[in-house]
Design an enzyme around this catalytic site. Structure first.
Site, PDB file in Angstrom:
ATOM      1  N   GLY A 133       3.388  -0.129   0.204  1.00 31.61           N
ATOM      2  CA  GLY A 133       2.609   0.293  -0.953  1.00 31.61           C
ATOM      3  C   GLY A 133       3.467   0.459  -2.198  1.00 31.61           C
ATOM      4  O   GLY A 133       4.448  -0.264  -2.403  1.00 31.61           O
ATOM      5  N   SER A 134       3.129   1.473  -2.992  1.00 31.22           N
ATOM      6  CA  SER A 134       3.642   1.564  -4.361  1.00 31.22           C
ATOM      7  C   SER A 134       5.148   1.763  -4.483  1.00 31.22           C
ATOM      8  O   SER A 134       5.683   1.597  -5.583  1.00 31.22           O
ATOM      9  CB  SER A 134       2.921   2.683  -5.093  1.00 31.22           C
ATOM     10  OG  SER A 134       1.555   2.353  -5.233  1.00 31.22           O
TER      11      SER A 134
END
Lengths: 144, 535
Positions: free
Chosen positions: B256-257
């Site tokens: 993810g981020s």
């Protein structure tokens, strides 16, 4: 003259045989003793090895923390920096240059807010006692 | 009259000469044996040890061979085989049925009763007074720190061969020096703190699994690697809820981020964006038939540094698209994110990434950490490369000399590395990583929350994988810390959120708060004047 020489040689030979036997026997006894001492050293090293491992186990941070919480009522507080080397005055520097003179000082008993306080003595008393474990308890039989 | 010696006299002289020669030889030999032959002063290795000890970087014992015995029986000398099987089973814990079958099998003169029995079991067996029992000296690997180091150290089989972890990875070194020591890069104090904090966090958030890594950014030494659930290496049994899988090295995840770190590093390296440049951040960004949306509400326009700080997917993908897919692939490859990581740890994994095509949609999703899966250890190494001055670093689990610098080729420029440190610090001071901040330790980092894919390939709603990648001190990095939690559940304290900012970030902060003083990282917090103090 020849007889004296012969006698001397035979005597020397006899003495040498006795001496050699003595040295040989002494060497054999010493070798037996050496082997015994070496076995003893090996056994002691083995014991030492077990004790070192047991010490490592009982002095592990996990166990120390568990004991500190259960027996001493200590809590897991965050560490706080009290001072740094930069705050110490330099050797030979004048009074004006001593940074400690005017620098604010942090209190050693400062608590970081938001963390657990030490447990009450009653709580510490009531805590489950931590049993001593030995290495024998830990080297469990693997079964078959 | 000068008569020469008679034959008789000559013989005596020759005989005497031979005797003198013989004695001279004996004397020489005596001198050689007693004085000249050097004593064997070397310490004989422990007879029982088949492998060297494993120690941490400070010499603390992590694994050692201890003396145990294997018990064999000669059943033909037992008076009552059934009774002997019952007694031995009770004393050793061996299966009674197996012993009975072995004792009544005429073909086997020796039956293995139990392996690696301890001294107290041996005493119980001796107390039985059975004839025909034989003990064979052996060794069993013992791990004083138990579960805390289980996943990273691994275990050995009953014959003393490494089967997992560093026991397998450092096998050659361990076998070269039986009774000696092989130092690992691990720091037991740090390993314990990480394991302790992670266990608390896993229990608090009821996470399926959790893991953490602490790594030196210049030497690449891994100071701690924890993967939960774990197992007890001394039991040699996997209990319910235990696992031997090292999720930080063996498994690959869409992180993810936290992958946005690399998108920004690439953009700064390519000079396609400035930290203060304002970009539009609409709620959705259409690529072909797909619309990429924000995870939470964002302003309509944001500065690039706020895109990272607030973790905007739409802003990040626009930045990535400026460099393009080919460049993105090349950049991630240069950081080692597209190939399996080779370390002393045998557990490794092959990253998953788009192989057929790396077009606009793939570039966009990879920019915020979806559509690409890497192991947390691989990610940690790449992060260290970005912040350590931009030079590639490969993690190692072997102890290096103090202050050693194993950084390799320049992957990103020094200037980009400096900017990334500022940006990561900005995420913690002004963005989603606020809960990871530790006063005085200048923590930088990035949150990452990814949805967990289900068996059918679709993401499971409300099943999140939260992670936080930190560097401290941000402006002169010494260590990176990566914390990962698999499917943490929200609590009242987190206001119903299970995202990384509320789960992984505060745990990372707690870990840094406890390990930084131990690691000698100076606290830069300005001294505070105490009320009533004598200043």
């Amino acid at each position: 003259m020849v007889r004296v020489l012969n006698f001397f040689c035979v005597a020397l030979m006899g003495l040498s045989i006795l001496g050699l036997y003595h040295v040989s026997e002494k060497t054999r006894v010493t070798q037996v003793e050496l082997a015994r001492v070496e076995r003893q050293i090996a056994q002691e090293r083995t014991n030492l090895s077990v004790l070192e491992t047991e010490w490592q186990h009982v002095a592990s941070p996990e166990r120390i923390q568990r004991l500190a919480v259960a027996r001493l009522g200590m809590a897991d507080n965050a560490s706080v920096q009290l001072a740094s080397f930069d705050m110490l005055p330099r050797r030979g520097a004048g009074e004006d240059s001593a940074p400690l003179n005017n620098a604010p000082i942090r209190n050693a008993s400062v608590q970081v807010p938001g963390h657990a306080q030490p447990a009450a003595p009653e709580a510490a008393q009531a805590a489950t006692p931590v049993a001593h474990t030995s290495i024998s308890d830990l080297i469990t039989d693997s079964g078959m | 009259m000068n008569e020469g010696p008679t034959v008789f006299q000559r013989r005596i002289v020759i005989g005497a000469g031979l005797c003198v020669l013989a004695f001279a030889l004996v004397g020489m030999r005596l001198v050689h044996v007693t004085l000249l032959q050097p004593l064997d002063g070397s310490r004989p290795a422990l007879a029982i040890a088949a492998r060297a000890d494993l120690t941490d970087r400070n010499g603390e014992l992590l694994a050692r061979d201890l003396p145990v015995k294997d018990l064999y029986a000669r059943p033909q000398v037992f008076w009552d085989k059934d009774q002997a099987a019952r007694d031995l089973a009770r004393a050793t814990g061996a299966g009674e049925g197996r012993l009975l079958k072995g004792f009544h099998n005429a073909k086997s003169p020796y039956v293995l009763v139990a392996r690696q029995i301890t001294p107290d079991v041996e005493a119980r067996v001796m107390a039985l007074g059975l004839p025909g029992l034989e003990f064979e000296q052996g060794a069993k690997r013992f791990y004083p720190d138990g579960r805390n180091t289980a996943q990273v150290l691994g275990v050995t089989d009953p014959d003393g061969a490494g089967v997992s972890g560093l026991e397998l990875g450092l096998q050659d070194a361990l076998r070269r020096a039986p009774g000696g020591q092989v130092a690992t890069s691990l720091d037991m104090r740090v390993q314990f703190i990480v394991a302790d904090e992670l266990a608390k966090a896993r229990a608090k958030f009821r996470a399926n699994a959790a893991g953490a890594i602490v790594m030196d950014v210049k030497s690449g030494e891994v100071l701690a690697l924890v993967s939960l659930p774990d197992f007890d290496p001394n039991l040699r049994k996997i209990l319910e809820g235990d696992s031997t899988r090292n999720i930080m090295a063996q498994d690959v995840y869409e992180l993810g981020s936290i992958f946005k770190i690399f998108t920004f590093a690439m953009a700064l390296e390519d000079k396609t964006v400035r930290p203060d440049e304002v970009l539009p951040t609409p709620p959705g960004y259409k690529i072909g038939r797909f619309t990429i949306r924000e995870a939470h509400h964002m302003p309509s326009a944001m500065a690039a540094k706020d895109i990272l700080a607030q973790s905007s997917n739409v802003g990040t993908l626009q930045i990535a698209l400026r460099s393009g897919g080919a460049r993105q692939r090349e950049f991630l490859s240069s950081l080692g994110l597209l190939s399996p990581l080779k370390t002393n740890l045998p557990e490794t994994s092959r990253p998953l990434f788009p192989t057929r095509q790396w077009a606009t949609a793939e570039t966009a999703t990879v920019s915020y950490g979806h559509g690409i899966s890497v192991s947390p250890l691989t990610f940690t190494a790449a992060l260290a490369t970005v912040v350590n001055g931009g030079r590639r670093i490969v993690p190692t689990f072997a102890r290096q000399a103090d202050g050693s610098d194993r950084r390799g080729e320049q992957v990103v420029s020094e200037a980009t590395s400096l900017k990334m440190r500022d940006l990561l610090r900005y995420v913690v001071t002004n963005g989603t990583g606020r809960n990871a901040d530790v006063v005085g330790y200048d923590v930088g980092g990035k949150t990452g929350t990814a949805e967990v894919p289900g068996p059918n390939g679709r993401y499971i709603r409300n099943a999140l994988r939260s992670s936080f990648a930190a560097v401290f001190p941000a402006h002169n990095p010494r260590y990176v810390v990566m914390v990962l939690m698999d499917q943490p559940k929200a609590t009242k304290d987190t206001f119903g959120f299970a995202t990384a900012g509320y789960t992984a970030a505060p745990q990372t902060g707690r870990i840094i708060q406890r390990i930084a003083p131990l690691l000698g990282v100076p606290n830069t917090a300005p001294p505070t004047r105490l009320a009533g103090g004598n200043s």
